[in-house]
Design an enzyme around this catalytic site. Structure first.
Site, PDB file in Angstrom:
ATOM      1  N   GLU A   1      37.528  45.693  36.705  1.00 41.18           N
ATOM      2  CA  GLU A   1      37.657  46.992  38.018  1.00 41.18           C
ATOM      3  C   GLU A   1      38.008  48.440  37.340  1.00 41.18           C
ATOM      4  O   GLU A   1      38.914  49.049  37.546  1.00 41.18           O
ATOM      5  CB  GLU A   1      38.872  46.341  38.865  1.00 41.18           C
ATOM      6  CG  GLU A   1      38.553  45.340  39.350  1.00 41.18           C
ATOM      7  CD  GLU A   1      39.633  44.740  40.333  1.00 41.18           C
ATOM      8  OE1 GLU A   1      40.718  45.393  40.501  1.00 41.18           O
ATOM      9  OE2 GLU A   1      39.353  43.744  41.091  1.00 41.18           O
TER      10      GLU A   1
ATOM     11  N   GLU B   1      36.240  37.543  41.584  1.00 42.76           N
ATOM     12  CA  GLU B   1      37.385  37.766  42.369  1.00 42.76           C
ATOM     13  C   GLU B   1      36.970  37.658  43.871  1.00 42.76           C
ATOM     14  O   GLU B   1      36.497  38.497  44.160  1.00 42.76           O
ATOM     15  CB  GLU B   1      38.290  38.815  41.956  1.00 42.76           C
ATOM     16  CG  GLU B   1      38.947  38.809  40.412  1.00 42.76           C
ATOM     17  CD  GLU B   1      39.868  39.875  40.213  1.00 42.76           C
ATOM     18  OE1 GLU B   1      40.461  40.392  41.178  1.00 42.76           O
ATOM     19  OE2 GLU B   1      39.813  40.186  39.046  1.00 42.76           O
TER      20      GLU B   1
HETATM   21  O1  IFM Z   1      45.721  41.159  41.322  1.00 43.85           O
HETATM   22  C1  IFM Z   1      44.802  41.918  41.520  1.00 43.85           C
HETATM   23  C2  IFM Z   1      43.808  41.834  40.155  1.00 43.85           C
HETATM   24  O2  IFM Z   1      44.530  42.054  38.961  1.00 43.85           O
HETATM   25  C3  IFM Z   1      42.854  42.766  40.123  1.00 43.85           C
HETATM   26  N1  IFM Z   1      41.722  42.518  41.389  1.00 43.85           N
HETATM   27  C4  IFM Z   1      42.581  42.525  42.768  1.00 43.85           C
HETATM   28  C5  IFM Z   1      43.693  41.503  42.649  1.00 43.85           C
HETATM   29  C6  IFM Z   1      44.382  41.498  43.979  1.00 43.85           C
HETATM   30  O3  IFM Z   1      45.054  42.799  44.225  1.00 43.85           O
END
Ligand code: IFM
Length: 446
Positions: free
Chosen positions: A168, A353
């Site tokens: 990210e 994710e």
């Molecule tokens: O916990 C985070 C993760 O570290 C990165 N992506 C989003 C998740 C939820 O906020």
């Protein structure tokens, strides 16, 4: 147990199901000679973390990884990250032998359980020593990150199924330097412009080093949001275009087309690092796969009195998770389709994710979390819909295996399939975990 989720057989053969975690959020920074990371520094700032906590102990995964990997074992793959400030406590210079040993043992434990290791090199834990030298604002970060990459890949790269460089970049650059919500907690547009570029430069440099080392199956993990203007006013529609350019287009457009979107450059151009154009070739290094993180929709509204990007993000009418994030599975389908048609074509995509925070306690040894199961169901179906239309989606990882340190929210937000009681460190698989294992776990339906 009846099936309430799509099952493995609904997906193409070889589709990979996994869970994801990150080092700082679970390991426990106090253990094994880890150095200070910029999150430790931010956590010391009063009020920066909602519950006043830090990653000092987190889920004590450093000592309990065997138990945690047993919980991850029914799936195909496990996405995890290595903690830069554990491996190189001062950011550069000699490696911490205890860290190399830890990641060696962790890797072997992943493999022993038949899981495919999917390694993220950077999930937000830059050493504080480097942060004090400017961190992601300093162009030298590309060399620092490249050197770190060589150290850790030299140790465990031979056993990785897949490697991604950075998790990210939008959060690394924008959320951390523009919004001030993440470490190092800055609100400075020039710092943001530099970080937005340097994070991609560091990605490109790491890709160059990884290829030179012969490492295979390389990617990057980007986060995307559905964007819908708060109202249909011209001003809100134009705020939505800007937001889309910054969060959804900046990184993928640089990597796949070697350019930044004009709608974002309007704000950044005068502040960009000198001669940034010369770096675009390195940044455009071909990927073997792309990781897609997707959670929600945002609703930009024009706020002409604020400095660029002159907008606020407003709440919408849909059902919300405990984070206040609206549930919008259609946005995942649209994101995957847009990537295919506008940027990545047939490149393999993994949903690296997707998940939701909901609060649920342990009662009589059980955690009832039907909202999470529903959330997973809706998003798995969005993936299936895109596959049906020709999308080359190869996997789905739930975020996260465990409840963990949710950054500036501390331990108050629980994304896990497995509940963690932080005082005792007791793990209790939630109902959603059992449903997911039943639907796609290897032992049941392979
Ligand atoms: O916990 C985070 C993760 O570290 C990165 N992506 C989003 C998740 C939820 O906020």
């Amino acid at each position: 147990m009846s099936n309430v989720l799509p099952i493995r057989a609904d997906f193409p053969p070889g589709f990979q199901f996994g869970t994801a975690t990150s080092a700082y959020q679970i390991e426990g920074q106090d253990f094994g000679g880890a150095g200070d990371s910029h999150w430790d520094a931010l956590a010391r700032r009063k009020g920066a973390i909602q519950d006043g906590s830090s990653g000092a102990v987190a889920c004590d995964h450093y000592h309990r990884f065997g138990e945690d990997l047993d919980l991850a074992a029914p799936f195909d793959a496990y996405r995890f990250s290595v903690n830069w400030s554990r491996v190189l406590p001062d950011g550069r210079g000699p490696a911490n032998p205890a860290a190399l040993d830890f990641y060696d043992r962790l890797t072997d434990a992943i493999l022993e359980r038949g899981l495919k290791p999917n390694l993220t090199l950077y999930h937000w834990d830059i050493p504080q020593a480097l942060s004090e030298l400017g961190g992601w604002r300093n162009r030298d970060v590309a060399k620092w990150f490249g050197d770190f990459t060589e150290v850790i890949i030299g140790q465990i790269g031979d056993r990785m199924t897949a490697v991604s460089t950075i998790n990210e970049p939008f959060c690394v650059a924008w959320v951390s330097h523009m919004e001030g919500a993440h470490a190092p907690g800055m609100k400075d547009v020039k710092a943001t412009a530099h970080a937005m570029h340097n994070v991609l430069l560091a990605h490109g440099e790491a890709m160059r080093r990884l290829r030179a080392m012969g490492q295979k199956n390389l990617g990057i993990v980007l986060n995307f949001e559905a964007v819908q203007a708060f109202t249909n006013s011209q001003a809100d529609l134009s705020a939505a275009v800007t937001r889309d350019a910054v969060i959804n287009r900046w990184f993928i457009e640089a990597i796949t087309k070697g350019r930044y979107p004009d709608e974002a450059l309007i704000g950044f151009e005068p502040l960009m690092p000198e001669n940034w154009q010369a770096d675009m070739e390195l940044i455009q290094a071909p990927l073997d796969w792309l990781g897609v993180n997707y959670y929600t929709i945002c609703r930009p509204a024009a706020a002409p009195d604020l400095p660029w990007p002159a907008m606020t993000l407003e709440a919408g009418p849909l059902e919300k998770t405990a984070m206040g994030w609206e549930v919008f599975p259609q946005g995942l389908k649209e994101t995957l389709k847009r990537l295919r048609t506008d940027y990545t074509g047939d490149l393999p995509l993994y949903v690296t994710e997707n998940g939701a925070a909901f609060d649920a306690n342990v009662e009589n040894g059980r955690v009832s979390d039907p909202q999470r199961t529903k959330f997973i169901d809706q998003h798995m179906r969005a993936v299936l819909a895109e596959i049906k239309e020709g999308g080359n989606i190869k996997g789905f990882y739930y975020w996260s295996l465990l409840d963990n340190f949710e950054w500036s929210y501390g331990y108050e937000q629980r994304f896990g399939l497995v509940h963690v009681e932080y005082d005792s460190q007791k793990r209790t698989p939630k109902d959603s975990y059992h449903h997911l294992v039943h639907a796609v776990g290897r032992s049941k339906s392979d």
